[in-house]
Motif scaffolding. Structure first.
Motif, PDB file in Angstrom:
ATOM      1  N   ASN A 101       0.826  -1.206   0.000  1.00 40.14           N
ATOM      2  CA  ASN A 101       0.000   0.000   0.000  1.00 40.14           C
ATOM      3  C   ASN A 101       0.860   1.256   0.000  1.00 40.14           C
ATOM      4  O   ASN A 101       0.603   2.198  -0.755  1.00 40.14           O
ATOM      5  N   VAL A 102       1.870   1.283   0.858  1.00 43.24           N
ATOM      6  CA  VAL A 102       2.722   2.462   0.959  1.00 43.24           C
ATOM      7  C   VAL A 102       3.529   2.664  -0.322  1.00 43.24           C
ATOM      8  O   VAL A 102       3.739   3.794  -0.776  1.00 43.24           O
ATOM      9  N   ALA A 103       3.946   1.576  -0.946  1.00 42.27           N
ATOM     10  CA  ALA A 103       4.771   1.657  -2.155  1.00 42.27           C
ATOM     11  C   ALA A 103       3.953   1.873  -3.423  1.00 42.27           C
ATOM     12  O   ALA A 103       4.528   2.126  -4.487  1.00 42.27           O
ATOM     13  N   TYR A 104       2.633   1.790  -3.342  1.00 40.09           N
ATOM     14  CA  TYR A 104       1.787   1.775  -4.534  1.00 40.09           C
ATOM     15  C   TYR A 104       2.018   2.984  -5.453  1.00 40.09           C
ATOM     16  O   TYR A 104       2.227   2.840  -6.660  1.00 40.09           O
ATOM     17  N   ARG A 147      -1.938   5.957  10.048  1.00 41.54           N
ATOM     18  CA  ARG A 147      -0.500   6.193   9.912  1.00 41.54           C
ATOM     19  C   ARG A 147       0.049   5.599   8.625  1.00 41.54           C
ATOM     20  O   ARG A 147       0.965   6.151   8.014  1.00 41.54           O
ATOM     21  N   VAL A 148      -0.502   4.464   8.193  1.00 41.85           N
ATOM     22  CA  VAL A 148      -0.111   3.883   6.905  1.00 41.85           C
ATOM     23  C   VAL A 148      -0.457   4.857   5.781  1.00 41.85           C
ATOM     24  O   VAL A 148       0.331   5.068   4.850  1.00 41.85           O
ATOM     25  N   ALA A 153       1.590   8.807   1.732  1.00 41.13           N
ATOM     26  CA  ALA A 153       1.701  10.160   1.192  1.00 41.13           C
ATOM     27  C   ALA A 153       3.133  10.687   1.291  1.00 41.13           C
ATOM     28  O   ALA A 153       3.635  11.339   0.370  1.00 41.13           O
ATOM     29  N   LEU A 154       3.817  10.403   2.392  1.00 38.10           N
ATOM     30  CA  LEU A 154       5.150  10.945   2.619  1.00 38.10           C
ATOM     31  C   LEU A 154       6.198  10.375   1.669  1.00 38.10           C
ATOM     32  O   LEU A 154       7.121  11.089   1.266  1.00 38.10           O
ATOM     33  N   VAL A 155       6.070   9.096   1.297  1.00 34.04           N
ATOM     34  CA  VAL A 155       7.107   8.493   0.448  1.00 34.04           C
ATOM     35  C   VAL A 155       7.126   9.110  -0.946  1.00 34.04           C
ATOM     36  O   VAL A 155       8.117   8.958  -1.678  1.00 34.04           O
ATOM     37  N   LEU A 156       6.090   9.822  -1.322  1.00 31.95           N
ATOM     38  CA  LEU A 156       6.079  10.526  -2.608  1.00 31.95           C
ATOM     39  C   LEU A 156       6.852  11.840  -2.539  1.00 31.95           C
ATOM     40  O   LEU A 156       6.985  12.534  -3.541  1.00 31.95           O
TER      41      LEU A 156
END
Length: 376
Positions: A101-104, A147-148, A153-156
């Protein structure tokens, strides 16, 4: 590898958004400095979510300009804006792991899976979920799922982080915890964040500045303290924390101070540009001081009463006669409804060991710390 987060500014210049004959945003202008968290606050239908969606590029302005990091993005699609949004519903894919999900967004953007997974782990570590990448969203609590969504959002690596009612699906106790986590993370990373909520307490708790919207325009903007202690209108006074709106009279004033008479009591308050004459005064519920009435004067008469140190500024230690119509115990405070010559008053009192019973006659004074003159 580490995330490279950069904070950008946000500027609205005379932005209007219309849907046919309906004006959702009417000539709105504001600026958000890099690294600040600014909350768009207001009642349903005020235009705050439309404003957020225009920053995101999900809606486009009918007129005016929108700038992000100094760049005009008014006509750019969402994909070409350096922003990320955290949605109210989290919008996690239930069939994907937390890490997926975070990497999507990274993999959709063309980043190799191994690099995206590494960035996802960094993002999860930032929000306190290191080691959770292999779990499914259904295995997490509501707060963890939120938090996920923040990590995704932050990894972008956005210039601006947008949060749309991010805590509305959480219970009251968890909301307090997660809002503190979001605020701490924003300050730690120096993020520019635009936060939408209708919850006044939430806005006061997380914001550097608050933009209060009403009926498609900005009603007032400022720091949480400025809005609470110096509301510009009756709407702001009542919306940012409860306020009793009462009528008094300015009997003298200069550019700094005004002498104000409420019933028979005189107070000194910041004049806020008001002149001599009738005036509206916002009084916070915990700034109304109640004491048992002494004497048998009729309703509306002034009676002796103890005003305590908080009512410094009153001409004499005199109270206004009133009657408690409702008395409610709420653990760490008492709530009272009071019938008075000034109208019905809502009072919050933290002296729970000396609660006043419904039906009691009382003496009313005010603490000037929680009073503000309201411009007509």
């Amino acid at each position: 590898m580490s995330l490279h987060l950069k904070a950008g500014s946000v500027t609205f210049e005379n932005v209007t958004k219309k849907y046919g004959a309906v004006t959702a945003i009417d000539d709105v202008s504001f600026s958000i400095a890099p690294g600040h968290l600014v909350t768009l606050l207001g009642p349903s239908g005020c235009g705050k979510t439309t404003t957020l969606r225009m920053i995101a590029g999900l809606e486009h302005a009918s007129s005016g300009r929108i700038l992000i990091g100094g760049k005009d993005v008014t006509n750019l699609p969402a994909t070409d804006r350096d922003v990320s949004m955290v949605f109210q519903s989290y919008a996690l894919f239930p069939h994907m792991t937390v890490g997926e999900n975070v990497a999507y967004g990274l993999t959709v953007g063309g980043l190799k899976k191994a690099e995206a997974a590494e960035r996802a782990e960094e993002g999860l570590a930032l929000v306190g979920l290191a080691g959770y990448a292999s779990r499914l969203p259904s295995e997490l609590s509501g707060g963890q799922q939120q938090r996920v969504a923040v990590a995704r959002a932050l990894v972008l690596e956005p210039e601006v982080l947008l949060l749309d009612e991010p805590l509305s699906n959480l219970d009251a106790k968890l909301r307090r915890k997660v809002r503190e986590e979001i605020r701490d993370l924003q300050q730690k990373l120096g993020l520019t964040a635009v936060y939408v909520t209708h919850d006044q307490e939430e806005a006061l708790a997380v914001s550097d500045r608050i933009i209060v919207m009403n009926r498609s325009i900005i009603a007032q903007e400022g720091t949480p303290r400025e809005l609470y202690e110096a509301p510009s209108s009756a709407f702001i006074a009542d919306f940012i924390g409860d306020a009793n709106l009462i009528t008094g009279e300015v009997i003298s004033a200069n550019h700094e101070k005004a002498k104000v008479r409420i019933d028979s009591i005189e107070y000194e308050l910041p004049s806020r540009g008001l002149r001599i004459g009738s005036a509206q005064i916002a009084v916070r519920p915990d700034s109304i001081l109640l004491e048992p009435a002494q004497g048998s004067s009729g309703p509306g008469s002034s009676v002796s009463g103890s005003s305590e140190s908080g009512s410094a500024g009153a001409k004499d230690q005199i109270g206004i006669r009133g009657n408690v119509t409702h008395s409610t115990y709420l653990g760490n405070q008492m709530h009272y409804s009071v019938d008075s010559p000034l109208g019905e008053l809502f009072v919050v009192d933290y002296r729970i060991d000396n609660a006043i019973k419904a039906g009691s006659d009382i003496s009313i004074t005010f603490a000037t710390k929680g009073m503000a003159l309201i411009a007509p």
